[in-house]
Motif scaffolding. Structure first.
Motif, mmCIF file in Angstrom:
data_model
loop_
_atom_site.group_PDB
_atom_site.id
_atom_site.type_symbol
_atom_site.label_atom_id
_atom_site.label_comp_id
_atom_site.label_asym_id
_atom_site.label_seq_id
_atom_site.Cartn_x
_atom_site.Cartn_y
_atom_site.Cartn_z
ATOM 1 N N LEU A 140 -43.710 -8.341 -5.780
ATOM 2 C CA LEU A 140 -43.560 -9.657 -5.567
ATOM 3 C C LEU A 140 -43.231 -10.484 -6.973
ATOM 4 O O LEU A 140 -42.860 -11.464 -7.026
ATOM 5 C CB LEU A 140 -45.239 -10.162 -5.389
ATOM 6 N N HIS A 141 -43.054 -9.813 -7.902
ATOM 7 C CA HIS A 141 -42.464 -10.184 -9.182
ATOM 8 C C HIS A 141 -40.928 -10.143 -8.965
ATOM 9 O O HIS A 141 -40.285 -9.398 -8.678
ATOM 10 C CB HIS A 141 -42.677 -9.312 -10.371
ATOM 11 N N VAL A 142 -40.369 -11.351 -9.431
ATOM 12 C CA VAL A 142 -38.882 -11.263 -9.401
ATOM 13 C C VAL A 142 -38.461 -11.380 -10.963
ATOM 14 O O VAL A 142 -38.688 -12.268 -11.856
ATOM 15 C CB VAL A 142 -38.525 -12.854 -9.058
ATOM 16 N N PRO A 143 -37.467 -10.564 -11.304
ATOM 17 C CA PRO A 143 -37.166 -10.450 -12.540
ATOM 18 C C PRO A 143 -36.122 -11.311 -13.102
ATOM 19 O O PRO A 143 -34.848 -11.028 -13.297
ATOM 20 C CB PRO A 143 -36.593 -8.994 -12.640
ATOM 21 N N TYR A 144 -36.423 -12.617 -13.034
ATOM 22 C CA TYR A 144 -35.506 -13.649 -13.572
ATOM 23 C C TYR A 144 -34.907 -13.319 -14.963
ATOM 24 O O TYR A 144 -35.588 -12.637 -15.890
ATOM 25 C CB TYR A 144 -35.915 -14.941 -13.504
ATOM 26 N N ILE A 145 -33.719 -13.866 -15.727
ATOM 27 C CA ILE A 145 -33.188 -13.516 -16.757
ATOM 28 C C ILE A 145 -34.305 -13.926 -17.746
ATOM 29 O O ILE A 145 -34.579 -13.392 -18.928
ATOM 30 C CB ILE A 145 -31.794 -14.047 -16.989
ATOM 31 N N MET A 146 -34.840 -15.307 -17.794
ATOM 32 C CA MET A 146 -35.526 -15.777 -18.605
ATOM 33 C C MET A 146 -37.163 -15.718 -17.702
ATOM 34 O O MET A 146 -37.241 -16.568 -16.688
ATOM 35 C CB MET A 146 -35.640 -17.090 -19.091
ATOM 36 N N PRO A 147 -38.268 -15.250 -18.306
ATOM 37 C CA PRO A 147 -39.147 -15.071 -17.200
ATOM 38 C C PRO A 147 -39.982 -16.488 -16.990
ATOM 39 O O PRO A 147 -39.862 -17.273 -17.879
ATOM 40 C CB PRO A 147 -40.223 -14.075 -17.836
ATOM 41 N N GLY A 148 -40.724 -16.214 -16.103
ATOM 42 C CA GLY A 148 -41.620 -17.650 -15.504
ATOM 43 C C GLY A 148 -42.114 -17.243 -14.323
ATOM 44 O O GLY A 148 -42.226 -16.230 -13.770
ATOM 45 N N GLU A 149 -43.473 -18.087 -14.145
ATOM 46 C CA GLU A 149 -44.080 -17.932 -12.820
ATOM 47 C C GLU A 149 -42.977 -17.882 -11.708
ATOM 48 O O GLU A 149 -42.326 -18.454 -11.415
ATOM 49 C CB GLU A 149 -44.995 -19.186 -12.665
ATOM 50 N N CYS A 150 -43.331 -16.817 -10.726
ATOM 51 C CA CYS A 150 -42.474 -16.594 -9.521
ATOM 52 C C CYS A 150 -43.316 -15.794 -8.447
ATOM 53 O O CYS A 150 -44.490 -15.603 -8.850
ATOM 54 C CB CYS A 150 -41.275 -15.675 -10.226
ATOM 55 N N GLY A 151 -42.463 -15.658 -7.580
ATOM 56 C CA GLY A 151 -43.033 -14.692 -6.463
ATOM 57 C C GLY A 151 -43.981 -15.288 -5.527
ATOM 58 O O GLY A 151 -44.633 -14.736 -4.814
#
Length: 229
Positions: A102-113
């Protein structure tokens, strides 16, 4: 047979009590927990926000679950992440993923998924292990769901995905209201007006929490067959 417990509290900035009571905006919550003999807990919440507050990111609840409960199955939109203003291409169905997936590894982390329009979800141990069922109750509309192995504060502080450290718990958010993401076009990050959560209103919602036995499966009739209310 049922037992009800009611809690009420108000959150606002720090300062002299007299001044805060008169001037400081805050959030007031009134929550009733009804515990049934079956093990079900129905949570009825009423959240009121002062109009002087800025727009809100979400209105809902947050739970910490054992870190061993890494399998998530839900009835709602999917299979990929979707939000109130990003869900037209996500179909209603029953989906299953691990918390890591469920986690999305965006370049800069943030709440996701996040997943939109969720009526029920189970978070359990892998391969049919025990866990918890969360579902809407008392005519509450489908909710926005987020399940993560990271604390919100961890996601906010990290600058790169490899800096994220898994928490000792799995974090589950079920939101009755959730703001849109914005960024619908390439020249402004602004959120469309209909997806902004303005303060100054009262929101009511209810959810059911139920212990989930091992090997219950993902069939909705089977999952919900022993619901108390």
């Amino acid at each position: 047979l049922a037992l009800s417990v009611t809690a009420k509290w108000r959150m606002q900035p720090e300062g002299p009590p007299d001044e805060l009571e008169k001037y400081a905006p805050g959030i007031e919550a009134h929550v009733e927990y009804t515990v049934y003999g079956s093990g079900d807990v129905v949570v009825d919440a009423q959240v009121t926000t002062d109009i002087a507050l800025p727009p809100l990111p979400r209105v809902g609840f947050h739970m910490q679950l054992p870190r061993q409960q890494t399998q998530v199955t839900w009835h709602g939109r999917g299979p990929e992440e979707c939000y109130p203003d990003r869900k037209a291409g996500s179909m209603i169905g029953i989906y299953s993923k691990t918390v890591s997936e469920l986690h999305v590894p965006y370049i800069m982390p943030g709440e996701c998924g996040g997943r939109a329009d969720v009526e029920w979800a189970t978070v359990s141990r892998p391969e049919g292990g025990a866990g918890i069922l969360v579902s809407t109750a008392r005519d509450t509309s489908p909710m926005q769901m987020n399940v993560s192995q990271y604390r919100k504060e961890t996601l906010e502080k990290a600058r790169h995905d490899h800096e994220l450290k898994k928490d000792a718990f799995i974090h589950l958010h079920m939101d009755a209201l959730h703001a849109g993401l914005g960024g619908d076009n390439s020249w402004t990050p602004a959120t469309l007006a209909e997806y902004i959560l303005h303060a100054g209103s009262t929101t009511r919602f209810s959810v059911r929490l139920r212990p989930l036995a091992a090997n219950i499966g993902t069939d909705p009739d089977q999952v919900l067959s022993t619901a108390a209310v």
